[in-house]
Scaffold this active site. Sequence first.
Site, PDB file in Angstrom:
ATOM      1  N   GLU A  82     -18.838 -34.675  35.070  1.00 38.67           N
ATOM      2  CA  GLU A  82     -18.063 -35.046  33.597  1.00 38.67           C
ATOM      3  C   GLU A  82     -19.188 -35.294  32.422  1.00 38.67           C
ATOM      4  OE1 GLU A  82     -14.931 -35.598  32.714  1.00 38.67           O
ATOM      5  OE2 GLU A  82     -14.374 -34.835  34.701  1.00 38.67           O
ATOM      6  N   ASP A 100     -11.862 -28.394  23.642  1.00 37.63           N
ATOM      7  CA  ASP A 100     -11.188 -27.733  24.679  1.00 37.63           C
ATOM      8  C   ASP A 100      -9.562 -27.862  24.249  1.00 37.63           C
ATOM      9  OD1 ASP A 100     -10.960 -30.515  24.741  1.00 37.63           O
ATOM     10  OD2 ASP A 100     -11.250 -30.867  27.045  1.00 37.63           O
ATOM     11  N   THR A 105     -13.137 -36.432  23.876  1.00 39.68           N
ATOM     12  CA  THR A 105     -13.185 -36.930  25.066  1.00 39.68           C
ATOM     13  C   THR A 105     -14.135 -38.024  25.197  1.00 39.68           C
ATOM     14  OG1 THR A 105     -12.771 -34.545  25.922  1.00 39.68           O
ATOM     15  CG2 THR A 105     -13.994 -35.882  27.293  1.00 39.68           C
TER      16      THR A 105
END
Length: 300
Positions: A82, A100, A105
């Site tokens: 990650e 994305d 995120t």
Amino acid sequence: MRVLGPIAAVSVLVGCVGVDTGGGKGGGGSAGSVLPSGISSAVSSVAPTPVRPSPKASTARPVDLDAPAKKEIAMQLISSAENSSLRWREQYRYIQDIGDGRGYTAGIVGFCSGTGDMLKVVERYTAARPGNILEEFLPALRAVRGTESHEGLGEDFTGTWQEAADTDPLFRAAQDTQRDREYFAPAVRQGKADGVGALGQFVYFDAFVMHGLGDSPNSTGFATLRARARQRAALPAEGGDEKAYLNAFLDVRADSMRRERSHGDISRVETAQRVFVRAGNLTLAPPLRWRVYGDSYRIG
């Protein structure tokens, strides 16, 4: 956090999970999900398969992934995929739009503004500390759920997220709790029921982090992956071979990732988890060596 290089940003941070409907990070948290028959859409009620102990089974109790030392290994493995780092505790402050389609995120497992789990983190934080510095962004987080929009967020929000992570242990605790309740605990619980050890439980955890429980328009959820794997190999709890079952699960997961918008790089499966399965390291015991997105890592 390393600066994203030539590898597409979506291949480095891909851990957003839609929690409102069980959908994976392939779609917004408000999208509907489809689960195989017999599996609840509630993350906390993944239907376990009863374990049928073998009469030849050892009486020694195995060490599961929820043992503190194993959980530490699990978080280092997750962080390598990650955040391209084993220092997972440095990732509470991480926040970025990686392009994305899921907005921001952030955090230790890649909570996303577009899928709804970022909202749940801030709601949990606000319940623990009313009037905190992120509370003012709750209306905007609710409004952007299901989209990639930054409206009402922007640099004010990202800076405040980092400030909260740096200064308030209750905010870090909110991330920990969201991770555990939505992803880690259900994965370990289902792994135990299916008769897989610490490695298999981590395989499940990583799938929960990336795909969520249920299917969404752009991602195949954990429940479907598990159902497809069971069509290829029997669960260990049903007398099947553990390595054969885990290879079947990784096969169907890799197949699904190749077809998904943001999951084309399958190194977190093939040069990490598959390496451990092939070595027969079903207890996830150090030393561990693996590669993700071309980078090499080692524990022990």
